[in-house]
Write a protein that holds these residues in place. Structure first.
Motif, short mmCIF file in Angstrom:
data_model
loop_
_atom_site.label_atom_id
_atom_site.label_comp_id
_atom_site.label_asym_id
_atom_site.label_seq_id
_atom_site.Cartn_x
_atom_site.Cartn_y
_atom_site.Cartn_z
N LEU A 177 0.82 -1.21 0.00
CA LEU A 177 0.00 0.00 0.00
C LEU A 177 0.85 1.26 0.00
O LEU A 177 0.64 2.17 -0.80
CB LEU A 177 -0.93 0.01 1.23
N ASN A 178 1.79 1.31 0.95
CA ASN A 178 2.64 2.51 1.02
C ASN A 178 3.87 2.24 1.88
O ASN A 178 3.76 1.79 3.01
CB ASN A 178 1.85 3.67 1.62
N LEU A 179 5.03 2.52 1.34
CA LEU A 179 6.29 2.19 2.00
C LEU A 179 6.45 2.95 3.33
O LEU A 179 6.80 2.37 4.35
CB LEU A 179 7.45 2.52 1.06
N ARG A 180 6.12 4.27 3.29
CA ARG A 180 6.37 5.08 4.49
C ARG A 180 5.49 4.63 5.64
O ARG A 180 5.93 4.54 6.78
CB ARG A 180 6.12 6.56 4.17
N LEU A 181 4.24 4.31 5.32
CA LEU A 181 3.35 3.83 6.38
C LEU A 181 3.84 2.51 6.95
O LEU A 181 3.80 2.25 8.15
CB LEU A 181 1.92 3.67 5.85
N ILE A 281 -1.44 7.97 12.07
CA ILE A 281 -2.35 9.06 11.65
C ILE A 281 -1.54 10.29 11.25
O ILE A 281 -1.84 10.96 10.25
CB ILE A 281 -3.35 9.39 12.78
N TRP A 282 -0.50 10.54 12.00
CA TRP A 282 0.37 11.69 11.70
C TRP A 282 0.99 11.53 10.32
O TRP A 282 0.83 12.39 9.43
CB TRP A 282 1.43 11.80 12.79
N GLN A 283 1.71 10.42 10.14
CA GLN A 283 2.36 10.20 8.84
C GLN A 283 1.33 10.07 7.72
O GLN A 283 1.46 10.69 6.67
CB GLN A 283 3.20 8.90 8.91
N GLY A 284 0.29 9.28 8.00
CA GLY A 284 -0.75 9.04 6.99
C GLY A 284 -1.47 10.33 6.63
O GLY A 284 -1.74 10.59 5.45
N GLY A 285 -1.73 11.16 7.68
CA GLY A 285 -2.42 12.43 7.45
C GLY A 285 -1.60 13.32 6.52
O GLY A 285 -2.14 13.93 5.58
N MET A 286 -0.28 13.34 6.76
CA MET A 286 0.58 14.17 5.91
C MET A 286 0.57 13.66 4.49
O MET A 286 0.47 14.42 3.53
CB MET A 286 2.01 14.17 6.47
N LEU A 287 0.68 12.34 4.35
CA LEU A 287 0.70 11.75 3.01
C LEU A 287 -0.63 12.04 2.30
O LEU A 287 -0.66 12.29 1.09
CB LEU A 287 0.91 10.24 3.11
N LEU A 288 -1.72 12.00 3.11
CA LEU A 288 -3.04 12.21 2.53
C LEU A 288 -3.18 13.64 2.01
O LEU A 288 -3.64 13.86 0.89
CB LEU A 288 -4.11 11.92 3.59
N THR A 289 -2.72 14.61 2.84
CA THR A 289 -2.86 16.00 2.41
C THR A 289 -1.99 16.29 1.20
O THR A 289 -2.30 17.15 0.39
CB THR A 289 -2.48 16.98 3.54
#
Ligand SMILES: Nc1ncnc2c1ncn2[C@@H]1O[C@H](COP(=O)(O)OP(=O)(O)OP(=O)(O)O)[C@@H](O)[C@H]1O
Ligand SMILES: [Mg+2]
Length: 589
Positions: A177-181, A281-289
């Motif tokens: 899905l996503n490496l950073r997550l 949520i922090w990392q994901g939120g940033m990626l989402l924005t």
């Protein structure tokens, strides 16, 4: 008392037990007993894969629902995804139920099989083994150590595979899905692991303190209760009561301390989980924005964090499970390593036409370098009634124990009816020879059940018949319910002499050809004792009687008397006993 000590040593040993020290042979215990469960084990492991699959797929369905249908407002498609979600959740529920059930079933089956074998093994070991081990320790191995195998199989093995597969599958799904997550999640794993491990360690120490205190308390209570007569006769109640209440207080304090730590356990786990979630949520939120990931992916990642939590907590416990089970396996193995020394043949010989005992050159010692009997020669013809005397510790009971095959001689030969006594089967031997030991054990049953204990073909009327032959009706009529009277634990409600009368009747009802009484009538009043010997003299004229005694009056009806002294057995005549003022034989009347 005894279990208590066993319990205390156990926890100390468990904590120091190194898995690498586990005897390889101990693992065979598992292998041997798990064989029959192979099919179910494979089934349980297959279910593991299904469960791991559902853990990966459910969050992906969430992602699909959000990204493909909710954000595009395609509600028909959404209904299908929701239906799929429910179906998958049902599969997960059923597979988890089935797996938990199988893991427990396999665990309990293996536990049952090991316990059965172990009990059979231990019960068949020589008296010597049982003399050297405390009842509490043996019970503890059969109960607690075998129980530890259950956790090893259900949690340590089946759940281990399940948890590991689930974790790897979730990690892999996140990478896709996503490496950073995925990396963020990987960072939270040690966080959760470390905090569960830390709290687990502190908690285990506190629980060990509780166990030790409970063991000491149990030991104190048990010691006082089993020695209650002595405690009372020395007016030790007060002293002992304060000792027990002191131990109770210490136990309470340890328990409160343990509760203080265990109350922290789940909140700390939750906190670690929450931190993990916050990071995602922090990392994901940033990626989402930044439009790198979709909302669906973020939701899936949040769901994964929740799903890794259970398996991680299980895994953090795994080493402890292995350590405890390893220590238990080791103990079970060391008990199984004790082999029967005194062996009986399955199919033995029959005696020739008599039950003469011929002992030649008999040497015996419990230890090779502490010989108790040396080069003893002795002939006891069938039908003879002999007495054996000797100072305390001279070896009378030892001689009887060797004669009764509780121990094998170091050297020499014992023939019964012309046949080496090792050549009888156990049943045949017990039919020929009955020994009444110095200390009588009675089961908490009625008097007649104690007398017929272990005999399927004897009932109350047989006991009544024997009692009337011995002319002991009056003696037994004194009890409130006659022969139906319960004797209490270890025969506590009977007098010393009454217990011995029951034990003598128990031996006589088996109608042996050779009857040996090792101080077994010493507490009976001499009238009753005489009645028994008189009956033996007249009605059991063909049978051999050997009486070990310190009482001169018990020797009245014997034909020959032997003294055990200086590692030998020597014939002496009655006059000699009295003339020599033989110090241990007490003359009555
Ligand atoms: N199970 C055992 N293991 C090791 N030594 C033992 C064991 N039983 C007895 N002994 C030792 O063997 C010696 C003989 O003991 P035994 O019981 O045969 O004496 P005894 O003649 O029957 O004495 P008593 O008249 O007091 O019953 C004693 O020194 C005792 O300490
Ligand atoms: Mg003795």
């Amino acid at each position: 008392m005894r279990g208590g000590m066993g319990g205390r040593l156990r926890s100390e040993v468990d904590d120091q037990f190194k898995l690498k020290d586990l005897n390889k042979k101990a693992l065979y215990i598992l292998k041997d007993n798990i064989k029959s469960e192979k099919k179910e084990l494979i089934y349980a492991v297959l279910l593991t894969l299904i469960i791991a699959g559902t853990h990966v797929l459910l969050p992906i369905l969430t992602k699909i629902a959000i990204d493909d249908y909710i954000s595009t407002k395609e509600f028909n498609g959404l209904a299908i995804v929701v239906a799929g979600y429910i179906a998958l959740a049902l599969v997960q529920w059923f597979a988890s139920y089935k797996q938990t059930f199988l893991a427990s079933k396999i665990g309990y089956t293996v536990l049952y099989s090991i316990r059965k074998k172990l009990y059979k093994h231990l019960i068949n070991l020589d008296i010597d083994f049982h003399n050297k081990h405390q009842v509490g320790d043996i019970t503890s191995v059969i109960m607690n150590d075998v129980e530890a195998i259950y956790s090893l199989i259900s949690q340590g093995f089946i759940y281990l595979i399940s948890d590991a597969v689930t974790l790897v599958a979730i990690a892999a799904a996140l990478f896709v899905l996503n490496l950073r997550l995925a990396v963020t999640l990987l960072i939270t794993i040690p966080l959760i692991l470390y905090s569960t491990k830390l709290i687990g360690k502190i908690l285990r120490k506190a629980q060990r303190d509780v166990r030790e205190n409970i063991a000491q308390l149990t030991s104190g209570v048990e010691q006082n209760l089993s020695g209650i007569k002595t405690v009372k006769s020395f007016s030790g109640e007060l002293n002992q009561t304060s000792k027990v209440s002191e131990l109770s207080e210490k136990t309470r304090n340890a328990q409160i301390k343990a509760v203080a730590i265990s109350a922290l356990h789940f909140p700390i786990m939750d906190l670690a989980g929450a931190i993990g979630l916050a990071l995602i949520i922090w990392q994901g939120g940033m990626l989402l924005t930044q439009n790198i990931i979709t909302l669906g992916i973020l939701m899936a990642a949040v769901s994964y964090v929740r799903r890794i939590f259970g398996p991680l907590m299980d895994l953090s416990q795994i080493y402890t499970t292995y350590q405890t089970a390893g220590a238990s396996l080791d103990r079970i193995n060391s008990f199984l390593d004790n082999k029967q020394q005194v062996k009986f043949l399955a199919e033995g010989e029959k005696p020739e036409d008599n039950y003469d005992i011929a002992i030649s050159n008999l040497t015996f010692g419990y230890d090779q370098d502490a010989i108790i009997l040396e080069n003893v020669d002795l002939d006891i013809k069938q039908g003879s009634h002999i007495g054996i005397i000797g100072k305390s510790g001279s070896g009378k009971s030892t001689f009887i124990k060797v004669l009764g095959r509780q121990y094998d001689p170091n050297e020499g030969e014992i023939l019964i009816g012309g046949v080496p006594y090792q050549n009888y089967s156990k049943n045949e031997f017990k039919k020929i020879l009955q020994i009444l030991p110095q200390d009588t054990y009675l089961f908490p049953l009625t008097i007649w059940e104690n007398i017929t204990y272990g005999l399927k073909d004897k009932a109350l009327d047989d006991v009544e018949e024997l009692i009337s032959k011995l002319e002991l009706e009056d003696f037994f009529a004194k009890f409130e319910n006659g022969l139906e009277t319960k004797v209490g634990e270890e025969g506590k409600s009977l007098s010393g002499g009454q217990k011995q009368a029951v034990a003598i009747a128990r031996a006589m009802i088996r109608d042996p050809d050779i009857l040996i009484l090792d101080e077994a009538a010493s507490n009976l009043d001499s009238q009753i004792e005489k009645k028994i010997y008189k009956y033996i003299k007249t009605d059991w004229a063909e049978k051999t009687l050997i009486i070990v005694t310190h009482r001169v009056t018990s020797l009245d009806l014997t034909d020959k008397i032997y003294e055990v002294r200086d590692k030998g057995i020597f014939e002496i005549n009655k006059d000699e006993i009295e003339l020599a003022g033989w110090d241990r034989v007490t003359s009555e009347e």
